[in-house]
Design an enzyme around this catalytic site. Structure first.
Site, PDB file in Angstrom:
ATOM      1  N   ARG A 147     -28.294 -27.094  -6.886  1.00 40.74           N
ATOM      2  CA  ARG A 147     -27.168 -26.497  -7.557  1.00 40.74           C
ATOM      3  C   ARG A 147     -27.503 -26.339  -9.190  1.00 40.74           C
ATOM      4  O   ARG A 147     -27.214 -25.627  -9.602  1.00 40.74           O
ATOM      5  CB  ARG A 147     -25.903 -27.551  -7.270  1.00 40.74           C
ATOM      6  CG  ARG A 147     -24.729 -26.830  -7.927  1.00 40.74           C
ATOM      7  CD  ARG A 147     -23.532 -27.844  -7.411  1.00 40.74           C
ATOM      8  NE  ARG A 147     -23.580 -28.900  -7.935  1.00 40.74           N
ATOM      9  CZ  ARG A 147     -22.781 -30.089  -7.481  1.00 40.74           C
ATOM     10  NH1 ARG A 147     -21.887 -29.779  -6.458  1.00 40.74           N
ATOM     11  NH2 ARG A 147     -22.767 -31.298  -7.773  1.00 40.74           N
ATOM     12  N   LYS A 171     -21.936 -25.529 -12.515  1.00 40.12           N
ATOM     13  CA  LYS A 171     -21.481 -26.706 -12.945  1.00 40.12           C
ATOM     14  C   LYS A 171     -21.893 -26.748 -14.493  1.00 40.12           C
ATOM     15  O   LYS A 171     -22.789 -27.163 -15.112  1.00 40.12           O
ATOM     16  CB  LYS A 171     -22.076 -28.039 -12.381  1.00 40.12           C
ATOM     17  CG  LYS A 171     -21.290 -29.332 -12.459  1.00 40.12           C
ATOM     18  CD  LYS A 171     -21.736 -30.247 -11.196  1.00 40.12           C
ATOM     19  CE  LYS A 171     -20.932 -31.415 -11.483  1.00 40.12           C
ATOM     20  NZ  LYS A 171     -19.488 -31.400 -10.837  1.00 40.12           N
ATOM     21  N   GLU A 228      -8.944 -25.674  -6.914  1.00 39.00           N
ATOM     22  CA  GLU A 228      -9.714 -26.910  -7.126  1.00 39.00           C
ATOM     23  C   GLU A 228      -8.414 -28.014  -7.445  1.00 39.00           C
ATOM     24  O   GLU A 228      -7.313 -27.565  -7.869  1.00 39.00           O
ATOM     25  CB  GLU A 228     -10.635 -26.967  -8.258  1.00 39.00           C
ATOM     26  CG  GLU A 228     -11.732 -25.982  -8.080  1.00 39.00           C
ATOM     27  CD  GLU A 228     -13.057 -26.754  -8.019  1.00 39.00           C
ATOM     28  OE1 GLU A 228     -12.960 -27.978  -7.906  1.00 39.00           O
ATOM     29  OE2 GLU A 228     -14.244 -26.162  -8.500  1.00 39.00           O
TER      30      GLU A 228
END
Ligand SMILES: *Cc1c(COP(=O)(O)O)cnc(C)c1O
Length: 343
Positions: free
Chosen positions: A81, A184, A220
């Site tokens: 990621r 992220k 989210e």
């Protein structure tokens, strides 16, 4: 253990540990990297991370097992990621095998700070990749720092799971569909502070974000992903959208629900007006683990799921399986746990 820490009363706070790993990228290559005892990073005032947010991070944990060993949970997924986040922000990726090696080195060097089994506490790891060096124009940095630091953190819930109330923060967006929502990166968090403040001030655990196009579908839950379980416990659904951060915990829950509990799993759009299809709902992530959602407030209506105070049976079952694997009490699917040797 020789360190003097009250393992049962840890929160989620920075603590300076003896060692972190630091590597530098310059002139097209990463240096060999090494453990460092200096908790401060030195960088030029023109560093793109400071002005333009060119940086990405990861969050992961090391777990102490009953026999005293230390293990990581799916570190290859974090390595991958961070590689994706690096690609998105035009940063040189840190090689994935070296990422795992760096994390292992940090855990081993600070092994006395990995909390004892049974406390529910863990060693939280924070890898970061940032663009540094003298710059002023908007352009990718010419130098980068990769750093992995760590600290012991308490369990998200001290006395076991507690259902939490959330509110839809319809007046805020976290990320755009073709922006950085799936990466992220710090900018998403800067953009989430107002919504978080709004939710906390109104007495909720955090804000729920809806999709940025129609403001109709759940994206989210604060900095965690959403899942819902049908009333008969046979189906588990999670939202699908290009601006959701792909949670490793979420994909682990999807796999366990399907492979071990025979549930039907689906990533699909979940309308905020269609919560009645679920008997239970939860938020999931490395920090939140699995947080049962007591209720969601939307347009002055509070939708209660299983119970405002009790944890639903399917949520409990998934939590027990997931944390059982993480702490080494339940056999893990192939490749999910990685031993960290130390001495
Ligand atoms: C990190 C993160 C999550 C959780 O991902 P995990 O891999 O499960 O820890 C969820 N949402 C956002 C916005 C995140 O940054």
């Amino acid at each position: 253990m020789s360190v003097n820490i009250d393992w049962n009363n840890l929160g989620f706070d920075y603590m300076q540990l003896p060692y972190r790993y630091v590597a530098h990228w310059k002139d097209g290559a990463w240096d060999e990297g090494k453990l460092s005892t200096d908790p401060n990073l030195t960088m030029n005032e023109g560093s793109p991370i400071l002005h333009y947010g060119q940086g990405a991070f990861e969050g992961m944990k090391a777990y102490r097992t009953k026999s005293g060993k230390i293990q990581l949970f799916r570190p290859d997924q974090n390595a991958h990621r961070l590689h994706n986040s690096a690609d998105k922000l035009l940063m040189p990726p840190f090689p994935e095998d070296r990422f795992i090696d760096a994390v292992k080195q940090v855990v081993a060097a600070n092994h006395e700070y990995v909390p004892p089994y049974g406390t529910g506490a863990t060693l939280y790891l924070r890898p970061i990749l940032i663009g540094v060096g003298p710059n002023i124009g908007v352009a990718p940095a010419k130098e980068y720092i990769f750093d992995v630091f760590a600290m012991p953190v308490g369990p998200y819930f001290k006395g076991g799971m507690v259902p939490t109330k959330f509110i839809v923060a319809d007046q805020f967006d976290r990320a755009a569909h073709y922006g950085t929502g799936q990466s992220k990166v710090g900018g998403n968090y800067a953009a989430s502070l107002q919504a978080g403040k709004f939710a906390h001030e109104h007495g909720y655990g955090d804000a729920i974000y809806l999709d940025p196009i129609e403001h109709k579908y759940i994206e989210e839950v604060g900095s965690a992903n959403f899942f819902g379980i049908s009333k008969d416990g046979k189906t588990l659904k999670t939202p699908k959208s290009p601006s959701i951060l792909p949670s490793i915990t979420k994909y682990s829950i999807l796999a366990l629900a399907h492979d071990r509990f025979g549930m039907t799993t689906e990533e699909t759009k979940i309308a905020i007006t269609d919560l009645d299809q679920f008997g239970e709902a939860g938020a999931c992530g490395t920090a939140a683990v699995i947080t049962p959602i007591a209720s969601i407030t939307y347009e002055d209506h509070e939708h209660v799921f299983y119970s405002e105070t009790k944890v639903g049976p399917y949520t409990q079952k998934l939590y027990d399986e997931l944390t059982g694997i993480q702490f080494g009490d339940v056999p893990a699917p192939e490749g999910w746990v990685v031993d960290v040797p130390f001495n």
